[in-house]
Each structure stands twice: as structure tokens, then as C-alpha cells.
Design a protein around this motif. Structure first.
Motif, PDB file in Angstrom:
ATOM      1  N   ASP A 160     -90.795 -15.946  29.476  1.00  0.00           N
ATOM      2  CA  ASP A 160     -91.125 -15.719  28.075  1.00  0.00           C
ATOM      3  C   ASP A 160     -90.142 -16.464  27.169  1.00  0.00           C
ATOM      4  O   ASP A 160     -90.542 -17.014  26.127  1.00  0.00           O
ATOM      5  CB  ASP A 160     -91.098 -14.223  27.776  1.00  0.00           C
ATOM      6  CG  ASP A 160     -91.621 -13.903  26.389  1.00  0.00           C
ATOM      7  OD1 ASP A 160     -92.802 -14.193  26.119  1.00  0.00           O
ATOM      8  OD2 ASP A 160     -90.845 -13.377  25.566  1.00  0.00           O
ATOM      9  N   GLU A 172     -94.419 -22.374  22.604  1.00  0.00           N
ATOM     10  CA  GLU A 172     -95.586 -21.669  23.140  1.00  0.00           C
ATOM     11  C   GLU A 172     -96.656 -22.646  23.641  1.00  0.00           C
ATOM     12  O   GLU A 172     -97.849 -22.502  23.351  1.00  0.00           O
ATOM     13  CB  GLU A 172     -96.173 -20.714  22.089  1.00  0.00           C
ATOM     14  CG  GLU A 172     -95.199 -19.631  21.658  1.00  0.00           C
ATOM     15  CD  GLU A 172     -95.818 -18.593  20.738  1.00  0.00           C
ATOM     16  OE1 GLU A 172     -96.962 -18.802  20.287  1.00  0.00           O
ATOM     17  OE2 GLU A 172     -95.172 -17.566  20.477  1.00  0.00           O
ATOM     18  N   ALA A 215     -96.550 -23.534  29.740  1.00  0.00           N
ATOM     19  CA  ALA A 215     -95.379 -22.680  29.955  1.00  0.00           C
ATOM     20  C   ALA A 215     -95.696 -21.206  29.744  1.00  0.00           C
ATOM     21  O   ALA A 215     -94.805 -20.413  29.492  1.00  0.00           O
ATOM     22  CB  ALA A 215     -94.258 -23.100  29.010  1.00  0.00           C
ATOM     23  N   HIS A 216     -96.948 -20.832  29.861  1.00  0.00           N
ATOM     24  CA  HIS A 216     -97.336 -19.441  29.621  1.00  0.00           C
ATOM     25  C   HIS A 216     -96.499 -18.503  30.505  1.00  0.00           C
ATOM     26  O   HIS A 216     -96.312 -18.764  31.703  1.00  0.00           O
ATOM     27  CB  HIS A 216     -98.826 -19.246  29.931  1.00  0.00           C
ATOM     28  CG  HIS A 216     -99.367 -17.958  29.414  1.00  0.00           C
ATOM     29  ND1 HIS A 216     -99.258 -16.773  30.102  1.00  0.00           N
ATOM     30  CD2 HIS A 216    -100.000 -17.647  28.261  1.00  0.00           C
ATOM     31  CE1 HIS A 216     -99.807 -15.802  29.412  1.00  0.00           C
ATOM     32  NE2 HIS A 216    -100.274 -16.301  28.290  1.00  0.00           N
ATOM     33  N   PRO A 217     -95.968 -17.419  29.929  1.00  0.00           N
ATOM     34  CA  PRO A 217     -95.042 -16.558  30.676  1.00  0.00           C
ATOM     35  C   PRO A 217     -95.645 -15.837  31.875  1.00  0.00           C
ATOM     36  O   PRO A 217     -94.903 -15.324  32.712  1.00  0.00           O
ATOM     37  CB  PRO A 217     -94.570 -15.548  29.614  1.00  0.00           C
ATOM     38  CG  PRO A 217     -95.620 -15.573  28.565  1.00  0.00           C
ATOM     39  CD  PRO A 217     -96.113 -16.982  28.529  1.00  0.00           C
ATOM     40  N   GLU A 252    -102.765 -12.084  25.572  1.00  0.00           N
ATOM     41  CA  GLU A 252    -102.506 -13.289  24.780  1.00  0.00           C
ATOM     42  C   GLU A 252    -103.011 -13.105  23.355  1.00  0.00           C
ATOM     43  O   GLU A 252    -102.360 -13.543  22.397  1.00  0.00           O
ATOM     44  CB  GLU A 252    -103.185 -14.494  25.429  1.00  0.00           C
ATOM     45  CG  GLU A 252    -102.984 -15.807  24.710  1.00  0.00           C
ATOM     46  CD  GLU A 252    -101.522 -16.242  24.633  1.00  0.00           C
ATOM     47  OE1 GLU A 252    -101.182 -17.024  23.723  1.00  0.00           O
ATOM     48  OE2 GLU A 252    -100.712 -15.791  25.478  1.00  0.00           O
ATOM     49  N   TYR A 262     -91.117 -20.070  27.256  1.00  0.00           N
ATOM     50  CA  TYR A 262     -92.382 -20.215  26.526  1.00  0.00           C
ATOM     51  C   TYR A 262     -92.141 -20.320  25.020  1.00  0.00           C
ATOM     52  O   TYR A 262     -92.737 -21.167  24.331  1.00  0.00           O
ATOM     53  CB  TYR A 262     -93.269 -19.022  26.851  1.00  0.00           C
ATOM     54  CG  TYR A 262     -94.623 -19.013  26.184  1.00  0.00           C
ATOM     55  CD1 TYR A 262     -95.584 -19.979  26.474  1.00  0.00           C
ATOM     56  CD2 TYR A 262     -94.965 -18.008  25.276  1.00  0.00           C
ATOM     57  CE1 TYR A 262     -96.832 -19.952  25.883  1.00  0.00           C
ATOM     58  CE2 TYR A 262     -96.212 -17.976  24.683  1.00  0.00           C
ATOM     59  CZ  TYR A 262     -97.141 -18.946  24.985  1.00  0.00           C
ATOM     60  OH  TYR A 262     -98.380 -18.911  24.397  1.00  0.00           O
ATOM     61  N   ARG A 263     -91.239 -19.484  24.522  1.00  0.00           N
ATOM     62  CA  ARG A 263     -90.949 -19.511  23.093  1.00  0.00           C
ATOM     63  C   ARG A 263     -90.128 -20.741  22.699  1.00  0.00           C
ATOM     64  O   ARG A 263     -90.329 -21.312  21.629  1.00  0.00           O
ATOM     65  CB  ARG A 263     -90.202 -18.237  22.692  1.00  0.00           C
ATOM     66  CG  ARG A 263     -91.033 -16.960  22.860  1.00  0.00           C
ATOM     67  CD  ARG A 263     -90.207 -15.712  22.582  1.00  0.00           C
ATOM     68  NE  ARG A 263     -90.940 -14.500  22.879  1.00  0.00           N
ATOM     69  CZ  ARG A 263     -91.791 -13.901  22.053  1.00  0.00           C
ATOM     70  NH1 ARG A 263     -92.009 -14.447  20.856  1.00  0.00           N
ATOM     71  NH2 ARG A 263     -92.405 -12.802  22.382  1.00  0.00           N
TER      72      ARG A 263
END
Length: 226
Positions: free
Chosen positions: A21, A29, A33-35, A194, A24-25
Motif C-alpha cells: 500500500d 496509485e 502497483a495495486h496493493p 477499490e 502504491y501511494r
């Protein structure tokens, strides 16, 4: 077979998601790279190449099942807060959810049928857009394999969560209710998560669509399957 304490698996899973996460940030986003993706990939690699006891992992992360149930129930809050928006467009929301539910099942069956898949595989894939708890119950009732159904559901959710928002943006769909309905219907809990990350209205629409789609699929699929 190497046995790891269940508590360690719990901590490792939380740590993996936290790191994912954070990345990802930091990267803005980006979809790749989705957590949810990185922890899933790492855990798959660990259990594929190391002689680890999967039962210990299940025991250590069982609490997440309880938390998932509580989280789904808690979605009643944003759903209630955004009820005016959903009621205002209730005909469109219901129609879109119904269309998405039918398309989800039919697209899976059509593709597997064209590829010559056996009925057992077709039955397992047909539940791809409902939540995992519903899929593992609905799939066996029509001759599917629960484990395979669960795997397909998870992959579907990841694909929707990662590629769904940019795809909807590419189509020019900027309405939050419409995006939420799409993510919730096609991507079940992962897609809904999401949507919740993006806005309360989008999350409420996704929660409603996920619930309706899951219930309708679980009730109707065994009746129409023959």
C-alpha cells in the motif's frame, strides 16, 4: 514440510499489504502497483517453491475472514449515507447491475465453451464475479470445483481492481455511481474495495451491486444451469 507459526503468517500478511500500500501511494496509485497484487504474488511464489505448510497459513489468517464479514456489514454505513444518490438513479443502477450479472456469467461460459472446456471447468468459471464465500458454495451445486472457483474469483477481482478504473476512464465514464456499479458487479469484494478507496458514493454503489449480483447468481445459477 516446514511449519511456520500461524501468528507469524498473520504478521507477514499484514506487513506485505502495508508495504504494498505504501508503494502504491508513492508511485501515484498506478494500476500495476495495486496493493492486493504484490502480496498475492509473493505468497504464491513462497508456497510454490518452498515446502511450507499451508494449513498454518490458513490458521494464522482466519481472522481476516471474520474481518471481511464485518467490513461487508460496515458498508451499510456509506450505503445509507449515499442512499439518496442511489434511489435517484435506482432504475439505472438496477438495470446496470442486472446486465452486468448476466454478462459476467455468459461471457465466462461463452469463452470456456468456445475453447472446448469440460462442463466442470465451465461451472467453476461461471461464478467468477461473485464473492469467494458465495462462489465456493454455488460452484459445487452445478458441478464445479470450489477451489478452482475461488481462484478464478480472486483473479477476476484483481483484474477488475487494477484495470477497471483506467478502462472506465478510457470509455469516458466519469460518473461515480456508474463506476461503482461496474466495479462491484464485475469485481465483487476486491473491486468494491477499490471503489471504497476512491469515494463513499462509488463505494456505496459498488456494495449494492456486489450484494445484488452475488445473491442473484447464487439463487438463479443452480436453477438455470441444466
Amino acid at each position: 514440510m516446514t511449519s511456520v507459526m500461524p501468528a507469524i503468517w498473520f504478521a507477514a500478511t499484514v506487513l506485505l499489504f502495508g508495504v504494498a500500500d505504501f508503494i502504491y501511494r508513492r508511485v501515484g496509485e498506478k494500476a500495476w502497483a495495486h496493493p492486493t497484487l504484490m502480496p498475492t504474488a509473493i505468497l504464491i511464489l513462497l508456497f510454490s517453491y518452498l515446502d511450507l505448510e499451508f494449513a498454518a497459513y490458513q490458521a494464522g489468517t482466519k481472522v481476516f475472514d471474520l474481518m471481511l464479514g464485518a467490513t461487508v456489514a460496515a458498508l451499510a454505513v456509506p450505503l445509507f449515507k449515499s442512499r439518496e444518490v442511489l434511489v435517484k438513479d435506482k432504475a439505472a443502477v438496477i438495470a446496470a447491475t442486472a446486465a452486468g450479472s448476466i454478462a459476467g456469467v455468459c461471457s465466462a461460459l461463452l469463452i470456456t465453451w468456445m475453447l472446448g472446456a469440460p462442463a466442470e471447468l465451465m461451472a467453476s468459471v461461471s461464478t467468477k464475479s461473485v464473492t469467494t464465500p458465495i462462489a465456493v458454495v454455488a460452484a459445487p451445486s452445478i458441478g464445479g470445483v470450489p477451489a478452482l472457483a475461488a481462484a478464478v474469483v480472486i483473479v477476476t477481482g484483481l483484474v477488475v481492481a487494477i484495470f477497471g478504473p483506467p478502462f472506465l476512464k478510457m470509455l469516458g465514464l466519469d460518473d461515480e455511481v456508474g463506476q461503482g456499479v461496474a466495479l462491484g458487479t464485475a469485481g465483487h469484494a476486491i473491486g468494491m474495495a477499490e471503489a471504497v478507496r476512491r469515494s463513499d458514493i462509488m463505494g456505496a454503489a459498488a456494495a449494492f451491486s456486489m450484494a445484488v449480483n452475488g445473491l442473484a447468481t447464487a439463487l438463479l445459477l443452480p436453477l438455470i444451469w441444466p
